[in-house]
Design a protein around this motif. Structure first.
Motif, PDB file in Angstrom:
ATOM      1  N   ARG A  68      86.687 -64.923 -59.310  1.00 56.07           N
ATOM      2  CA  ARG A  68      87.689 -65.006 -58.629  1.00 56.07           C
ATOM      3  C   ARG A  68      87.572 -66.012 -57.484  1.00 56.07           C
ATOM      4  N   HIS A  69      86.819 -66.027 -56.614  1.00 57.25           N
ATOM      5  CA  HIS A  69      86.380 -66.799 -55.550  1.00 57.25           C
ATOM      6  C   HIS A  69      86.367 -68.582 -56.004  1.00 57.25           C
ATOM      7  N   LEU A  70      85.354 -68.649 -57.116  1.00 57.10           N
ATOM      8  CA  LEU A  70      85.407 -69.951 -57.387  1.00 57.10           C
ATOM      9  C   LEU A  70      86.593 -70.579 -58.069  1.00 57.10           C
ATOM     10  N   SER A  71      87.567 -69.816 -58.525  1.00 56.25           N
ATOM     11  CA  SER A  71      88.662 -70.443 -58.974  1.00 56.25           C
ATOM     12  C   SER A  71      89.804 -70.492 -58.143  1.00 56.25           C
ATOM     13  N   THR A  72      89.812 -69.764 -56.931  1.00 57.06           N
ATOM     14  CA  THR A  72      90.609 -69.640 -56.029  1.00 57.06           C
ATOM     15  C   THR A  72      90.575 -70.921 -54.867  1.00 57.06           C
ATOM     16  N   ALA A  73      89.187 -70.909 -54.563  1.00 56.82           N
ATOM     17  CA  ALA A  73      88.751 -71.938 -53.511  1.00 56.82           C
ATOM     18  C   ALA A  73      88.863 -73.350 -53.842  1.00 56.82           C
ATOM     19  N   LYS A  74      89.594 -73.823 -53.013  1.00 57.12           N
ATOM     20  CA  LYS A  74      89.923 -75.280 -53.123  1.00 57.12           C
ATOM     21  C   LYS A  74      88.820 -76.426 -52.404  1.00 57.12           C
ATOM     22  N   GLU A  75      88.497 -77.130 -53.022  1.00 61.07           N
ATOM     23  CA  GLU A  75      87.562 -78.284 -52.387  1.00 61.07           C
ATOM     24  C   GLU A  75      88.168 -79.036 -51.385  1.00 61.07           C
ATOM     25  N   TRP A  76      87.586 -79.186 -50.368  1.00 56.64           N
ATOM     26  CA  TRP A  76      87.800 -79.696 -48.987  1.00 56.64           C
ATOM     27  C   TRP A  76      86.814 -80.722 -48.404  1.00 56.64           C
ATOM     28  N   PHE A  77      87.387 -81.691 -47.673  1.00 60.90           N
ATOM     29  CA  PHE A  77      85.952 -82.500 -47.139  1.00 60.90           C
ATOM     30  C   PHE A  77      86.298 -82.586 -45.622  1.00 60.90           C
ATOM     31  N   PRO A  78      85.197 -82.123 -44.752  1.00 60.37           N
ATOM     32  CA  PRO A  78      85.234 -82.293 -43.330  1.00 60.37           C
ATOM     33  C   PRO A  78      85.609 -83.729 -42.794  1.00 60.37           C
ATOM     34  N   HIS A  79      85.206 -84.734 -43.505  1.00 63.06           N
ATOM     35  CA  HIS A  79      85.405 -86.211 -42.693  1.00 63.06           C
ATOM     36  C   HIS A  79      86.979 -86.282 -42.850  1.00 63.06           C
TER      37      HIS A  79
ATOM     38  N   ARG B  97      76.240 -70.069 -52.375  1.00 63.17           N
ATOM     39  CA  ARG B  97      77.662 -70.458 -52.386  1.00 63.17           C
ATOM     40  C   ARG B  97      78.376 -70.377 -50.983  1.00 63.17           C
ATOM     41  N   TRP B  98      78.154 -69.229 -50.567  1.00 64.00           N
ATOM     42  CA  TRP B  98      78.775 -68.924 -49.269  1.00 64.00           C
ATOM     43  C   TRP B  98      77.822 -69.532 -48.067  1.00 64.00           C
ATOM     44  N   THR B  99      76.860 -69.651 -48.472  1.00 65.57           N
ATOM     45  CA  THR B  99      76.082 -70.626 -47.390  1.00 65.57           C
ATOM     46  C   THR B  99      76.593 -72.119 -47.080  1.00 65.57           C
ATOM     47  N   ALA B 100      76.736 -72.620 -48.405  1.00 69.35           N
ATOM     48  CA  ALA B 100      77.282 -73.888 -48.379  1.00 69.35           C
ATOM     49  C   ALA B 100      78.542 -73.987 -47.794  1.00 69.35           C
ATOM     50  N   GLU B 101      79.534 -73.133 -47.924  1.00 67.40           N
ATOM     51  CA  GLU B 101      80.723 -73.131 -47.385  1.00 67.40           C
ATOM     52  C   GLU B 101      80.975 -73.034 -45.862  1.00 67.40           C
ATOM     53  N   GLU B 102      79.959 -72.128 -45.331  1.00 64.81           N
ATOM     54  CA  GLU B 102      79.743 -71.919 -44.002  1.00 64.81           C
ATOM     55  C   GLU B 102      79.006 -73.132 -43.384  1.00 64.81           C
ATOM     56  N   GLY B 103      78.300 -73.949 -44.015  1.00 63.60           N
ATOM     57  CA  GLY B 103      77.848 -75.084 -43.399  1.00 63.60           C
ATOM     58  C   GLY B 103      78.798 -76.208 -43.302  1.00 63.60           C
ATOM     59  N   ARG B 104      80.012 -76.137 -44.128  1.00 56.84           N
ATOM     60  CA  ARG B 104      80.975 -77.151 -43.970  1.00 56.84           C
ATOM     61  C   ARG B 104      81.642 -76.852 -42.791  1.00 56.84           C
ATOM     62  N   HIS B 105      81.796 -75.801 -42.261  1.00 57.05           N
ATOM     63  CA  HIS B 105      82.446 -75.372 -41.269  1.00 57.05           C
ATOM     64  C   HIS B 105      81.832 -75.894 -39.952  1.00 57.05           C
ATOM     65  N   GLY B 106      80.457 -75.870 -39.708  1.00 54.92           N
ATOM     66  CA  GLY B 106      79.683 -76.298 -38.873  1.00 54.92           C
ATOM     67  C   GLY B 106      79.672 -77.874 -38.603  1.00 54.92           C
ATOM     68  N   ILE B 107      79.642 -78.402 -39.599  1.00 53.74           N
ATOM     69  CA  ILE B 107      79.719 -79.912 -39.769  1.00 53.74           C
ATOM     70  C   ILE B 107      81.166 -80.584 -39.446  1.00 53.74           C
TER      71      ILE B 107
ATOM     72  N   ALA C  23      89.690 -71.435 -41.446  1.00 52.98           N
ATOM     73  CA  ALA C  23      90.159 -70.063 -41.383  1.00 52.98           C
ATOM     74  C   ALA C  23      90.517 -69.733 -42.948  1.00 52.98           C
ATOM     75  N   GLN C  24      91.012 -70.709 -43.452  1.00 53.26           N
ATOM     76  CA  GLN C  24      91.181 -70.339 -45.201  1.00 53.26           C
ATOM     77  C   GLN C  24      90.165 -69.832 -45.817  1.00 53.26           C
ATOM     78  N   ASP C  25      88.910 -70.506 -45.378  1.00 55.90           N
ATOM     79  CA  ASP C  25      87.674 -70.079 -46.095  1.00 55.90           C
ATOM     80  C   ASP C  25      87.539 -69.052 -45.645  1.00 55.90           C
ATOM     81  N   GLU C  26      87.478 -68.459 -44.617  1.00 48.04           N
ATOM     82  CA  GLU C  26      86.968 -67.172 -43.960  1.00 48.04           C
ATOM     83  C   GLU C  26      87.808 -66.253 -44.484  1.00 48.04           C
TER      84      GLU C  26
END
Ligand SMILES: [Fe+2]
Ligand SMILES: [Fe+2]
Length: 326
Positions: free
Chosen positions: A36-47, A115-125, A200-203
């Protein structure tokens, strides 16, 4: 945030399912929620969220301009809160280890943890790129804080088993979502607000994942899960609580309405308890009932403390406003 200094930890109920059995029973729920998470989460780019054209070289190796506080366009309270939030995101390797050790790295659990770790890493970046590019905070102090915070690491209380961890992260992800959103609002900077709303949407999706697991744990072993929830709620601390000056900073954050006892009670604890029907379950045994009574008493005390805090804050703000008018 320290809600209580008096942990009232109690033991697992006598007939509790073993941790291994519970984790294995939950695997199916993890798989469903992962999909469910993989089909709901939308890819986004910090840059895309960072106004790079505002950037400039710093002093040091490149001989650019040194940082000074007047370069920051966001209020001090937003700076304080952003640094706390970023430190939490930065400490990811420690949280990853805690979760991977607790839940394992095989099957759906392992896929989720990575997967969770990769998403949290994006927040710090994303947050660091924004802060450094816009010169919102002192980059030297930020790096020193990161080194200190990460060198201390993060450890869950020894008594926390997998159900405690699921309960903790359910509340924590929701708390983080709210802290990011409210920090964005007080920043008075549309770029910052947009970025933090995206984080916040990711969280929010993380919270939904863990909350659904918590709900499933209640179905599998109501007494054990109620005991874990009662313990976690009474001992709850934000992961940044190990930071230097955390107490003083969290008071500032509470005074600014970014994260306070009222928000903690109404917008973090109660929604999770409602969604999992924790307070109205009719499948509890004697030990589960004892845990729930403890939980309800604690929530009542917290509610009273929150009301008192908000009244004091209002009085203080009114006094400050009156002083300004003079
Ligand atoms: Fe995050
Ligand atoms: Fe998260």
């Amino acid at each position: 945030m320290t809600v209580t200094d008096l942990p009232r930890q109690s033991a697992r109920p006598t007939n509790a399912m073993s941790e291994a059995a519970l984790l294995s029973e939950l695997e199916q729920v993890v798989e469903t929620n992962l999909n469910r998470h993989l089909s709901t989460a939308k890819e986004w780019f910090p840059h895309e969220y960072v106004p790079w054209s505002e950037g400039e070289n710093f002093d040091g190796v490149l001989g650019g301009k040194a940082w000074s506080p007047d370069q920051s366009r966001i209020p001090e309270i937003a700076r304080t809160s952003l640094i706390l939030n970023l430190m939490t995101e930065d400490n990811l390797p420690s949280y990853h280890r805690a979760i991977a050790v607790q839940f394992g790295q095989d099957g759906a659990w392992g896929t989720w943890v990575h997967r969770w770790t990769a998403e949290e890493g994006r927040h710090g970046i994303a947050i660091r790129d924004y802060l450094v590019t816009t010169r919102a905070v002192d980059p030297v102090a930020l790096e020193r804080d990161r080194m200190t915070h990460m060198s201390n690491g993060y450890a869950q209380p020894d008594s926390y088993d997998a159900v405690h961890s699921v309960a903790y992260v359910s509340f924590q992800e929701l708390a983080t979502r709210i802290a990011h959103r409210n920090t964005g609002k007080v920043s008075q900077d549309p770029d910052c607000e947009r970025l933090l709303a995206r984080v916040a949407q990711d969280e929010n999706l993380h919270m939904v994942f863990y909350r659904n697991l918590l709900g499933a744990a209640f179905e599998l072993d109501p007494d054990q899960t109620m005991r874990a929830v009662a313990n976690v709620v009474q001992q709850f601390q934000m992961p940044g609580s190990g930071l230097q000056d955390f107490g003083r900073k969290s008071v500032m954050i509470a005074k600014a309405g970014i994260y306070d006892l009222r928000i903690h009670h109404d917008e973090v604890l109660m929604p999770i308890l409602r969604q999992t029907r924790a307070l109205e379950r009719d499948d509890l045994g004697a030990e589960g009932e004892i845990a729930r009574t403890e939980l309800v008493e604690f929530l009542d005390g917290l509610d009273t403390a929150a009301t008192r805090f908000c009244e004091r804050r209002e009085a203080l703000l009114a006094k400050q406003a009156a002083r300004r008018e003079k």
